[in-house]
Design a protein around this motif. Sequence first.
Motif, PDB file in Angstrom:
ATOM      1  N   ASP A  22       0.835  -1.220   0.000  1.00  0.00           N
ATOM      2  CA  ASP A  22       0.000   0.000   0.000  1.00  0.00           C
ATOM      3  C   ASP A  22       0.863   1.261   0.000  1.00  0.00           C
ATOM      4  O   ASP A  22       0.551   2.272  -0.662  1.00  0.00           O
ATOM      5  CB  ASP A  22      -0.916  -0.011   1.219  1.00  0.00           C
ATOM      6  N   MET A  23       1.970   1.161   0.726  1.00  0.00           N
ATOM      7  CA  MET A  23       2.866   2.311   0.773  1.00  0.00           C
ATOM      8  C   MET A  23       3.482   2.550  -0.603  1.00  0.00           C
ATOM      9  O   MET A  23       3.666   3.690  -1.032  1.00  0.00           O
ATOM     10  CB  MET A  23       3.961   2.091   1.818  1.00  0.00           C
ATOM     11  N   LYS A  24       3.773   1.460  -1.324  1.00  0.00           N
ATOM     12  CA  LYS A  24       4.304   1.613  -2.682  1.00  0.00           C
ATOM     13  C   LYS A  24       3.269   2.262  -3.599  1.00  0.00           C
ATOM     14  O   LYS A  24       3.607   3.120  -4.434  1.00  0.00           O
ATOM     15  CB  LYS A  24       4.708   0.238  -3.244  1.00  0.00           C
ATOM     16  N   ASN A  25       2.024   1.839  -3.449  1.00  0.00           N
ATOM     17  CA  ASN A  25       0.958   2.456  -4.253  1.00  0.00           C
ATOM     18  C   ASN A  25       0.857   3.962  -3.972  1.00  0.00           C
ATOM     19  O   ASN A  25       0.679   4.783  -4.875  1.00  0.00           O
ATOM     20  CB  ASN A  25      -0.381   1.779  -3.957  1.00  0.00           C
ATOM     21  N   TRP A  26       0.971   4.319  -2.691  1.00  0.00           N
ATOM     22  CA  TRP A  26       0.922   5.750  -2.325  1.00  0.00           C
ATOM     23  C   TRP A  26       2.081   6.501  -2.952  1.00  0.00           C
ATOM     24  O   TRP A  26       1.922   7.607  -3.483  1.00  0.00           O
ATOM     25  CB  TRP A  26       0.956   5.880  -0.810  1.00  0.00           C
ATOM     26  N   ALA A  27       3.274   5.871  -2.908  1.00  0.00           N
ATOM     27  CA  ALA A  27       4.447   6.537  -3.478  1.00  0.00           C
ATOM     28  C   ALA A  27       4.269   6.716  -4.976  1.00  0.00           C
ATOM     29  O   ALA A  27       4.646   7.745  -5.551  1.00  0.00           O
ATOM     30  CB  ALA A  27       5.695   5.719  -3.180  1.00  0.00           C
ATOM     31  N   LEU A  28       3.674   5.733  -5.653  1.00  0.00           N
ATOM     32  CA  LEU A  28       3.458   5.835  -7.086  1.00  0.00           C
ATOM     33  C   LEU A  28       2.452   6.947  -7.410  1.00  0.00           C
ATOM     34  O   LEU A  28       2.626   7.696  -8.370  1.00  0.00           O
ATOM     35  CB  LEU A  28       2.965   4.486  -7.614  1.00  0.00           C
ATOM     36  N   LYS A  29       1.427   7.053  -6.592  1.00  0.00           N
ATOM     37  CA  LYS A  29       0.440   8.128  -6.807  1.00  0.00           C
ATOM     38  C   LYS A  29       1.076   9.516  -6.615  1.00  0.00           C
ATOM     39  O   LYS A  29       0.832  10.448  -7.387  1.00  0.00           O
ATOM     40  CB  LYS A  29      -0.734   7.958  -5.859  1.00  0.00           C
ATOM     41  N   LEU A  44       4.149  10.221  -7.020  1.00  0.00           N
ATOM     42  CA  LEU A  44       5.049  10.478  -8.164  1.00  0.00           C
ATOM     43  C   LEU A  44       4.246  10.926  -9.367  1.00  0.00           C
ATOM     44  O   LEU A  44       4.669  11.816 -10.131  1.00  0.00           O
ATOM     45  CB  LEU A  44       5.827   9.201  -8.460  1.00  0.00           C
ATOM     46  N   THR A  45       3.074  10.353  -9.561  1.00  0.00           N
ATOM     47  CA  THR A  45       2.225  10.745 -10.691  1.00  0.00           C
ATOM     48  C   THR A  45       1.747  12.215 -10.555  1.00  0.00           C
ATOM     49  O   THR A  45       1.778  12.986 -11.519  1.00  0.00           O
ATOM     50  CB  THR A  45       1.019   9.807 -10.776  1.00  0.00           C
ATOM     51  N   LYS A  46       1.348  12.570  -9.352  1.00  0.00           N
ATOM     52  CA  LYS A  46       0.930  13.965  -9.124  1.00  0.00           C
ATOM     53  C   LYS A  46       2.074  14.936  -9.380  1.00  0.00           C
ATOM     54  O   LYS A  46       1.929  15.996  -9.952  1.00  0.00           O
ATOM     55  CB  LYS A  46       0.431  14.113  -7.687  1.00  0.00           C
ATOM     56  N   TYR A  47       3.285  14.532  -8.945  1.00  0.00           N
ATOM     57  CA  TYR A  47       4.437  15.408  -9.112  1.00  0.00           C
ATOM     58  C   TYR A  47       4.740  15.604 -10.573  1.00  0.00           C
ATOM     59  O   TYR A  47       5.068  16.709 -11.008  1.00  0.00           O
ATOM     60  CB  TYR A  47       5.633  14.774  -8.375  1.00  0.00           C
TER      61      TYR A  47
END
Length: 369
Positions: free
Chosen positions: A354-361, A363-366
């Motif tokens: 879940d933490m990886k999914n958050w990090a990916l999101k 990164l997408t916003k950035y």
Amino acid sequence: MFVGLETTNILVLGTGDNLHQQVLASLPLCDVTEEDLTQSPQFCKLLATLTQHVDRSGLTVPLKADLDRAEQKLQRQKRQWLRSECLHRGLQEMIQEFYVRKHNSTVPPDQNMFYETMERCLRVTQCAKQLDPSSTTSQDKPSVLGLTPQQVLQLLPSEKDVQQMKQALPRQLERRLKEKCLSLVSYYQPEWENESEGLKTNKLSHLSILLDKDKKRTEQLKETCRENTVLLQRQTQLYLSELIKCIQLLQTLLLDHRLKIQTDLDGKKLDYFEGKCELVLQKIKTEMVEIQLDTYSHDTISAHRKIREKLESELTACKAEKQALEMKLSSFEILGKAFEALADEYCRLRQEIDMKNWALKELTKYNKN
């Protein structure tokens, strides 16, 4: 009344293990074991009562008595037949030996007359006996060539020759039978062969007693062998039952050991996946720092897209591994507390995903900004 008598008979036999042993000894042909008698006490009582009415071979007392009488009658008739057969064969052998001597050398006239008369009497008597009416049916046997026993008996030698032959026959037959008996003594005990004729004759008088002892000893050995065979069969059945129990216990132990080993293997797999996820997360963090440093570079954006695709593929792989682990954990939940640690580890692994999914999101916003 009958129940009281039956109970008295059983008490006479014995009780408990003693009763079981007596029943098995009285009915050796009955294919039962002591364990069967212990598990079925009523059946044991029935067999104990049955032993009062039957012998070891399973025959009833009256039937056994009838069988013994028939056996005695058969033995008497057999002895009579053997006596006649021995005399008949002895006479035939004497005639054969006479013709051998006559062929090899010259025999006295009196011996020639004696053996020819005896042979003729034997043949005529045998033919007349074959022509006699049957003693087992009410009908006469069909005649052979139209002959009757009276016609065949006319071929006997003269009365004078027959009387002379009968006078000399006992001595000749006694000498012949004595030679046979002495040969039998030498065959029974070869070490007696070189002893004197008088000593052999003395031992011959005791030969029947010795043979009877040997026969009884042989019968006892046969009975012992039969009892040992029955005992061996029972022990084999007991051994096979114990062997089956051991095999079942061994299968249970192997199954428990296999489940324990499977638990250890699953634990090691979870540790491996945990380390792999940590490495992927560390790699994501490193690549995010590199992306922040190269925000305004076109080449950096291209590399960032490739990294994102790679991260997404790795995330998909992690989800597949997660699903596989979930299926394995659900199949082993029935094993109890042994897998509580594995369930906790699974929760921790899920949190990291879940933490990886958050990090990916993030990164997408950035990248959009």
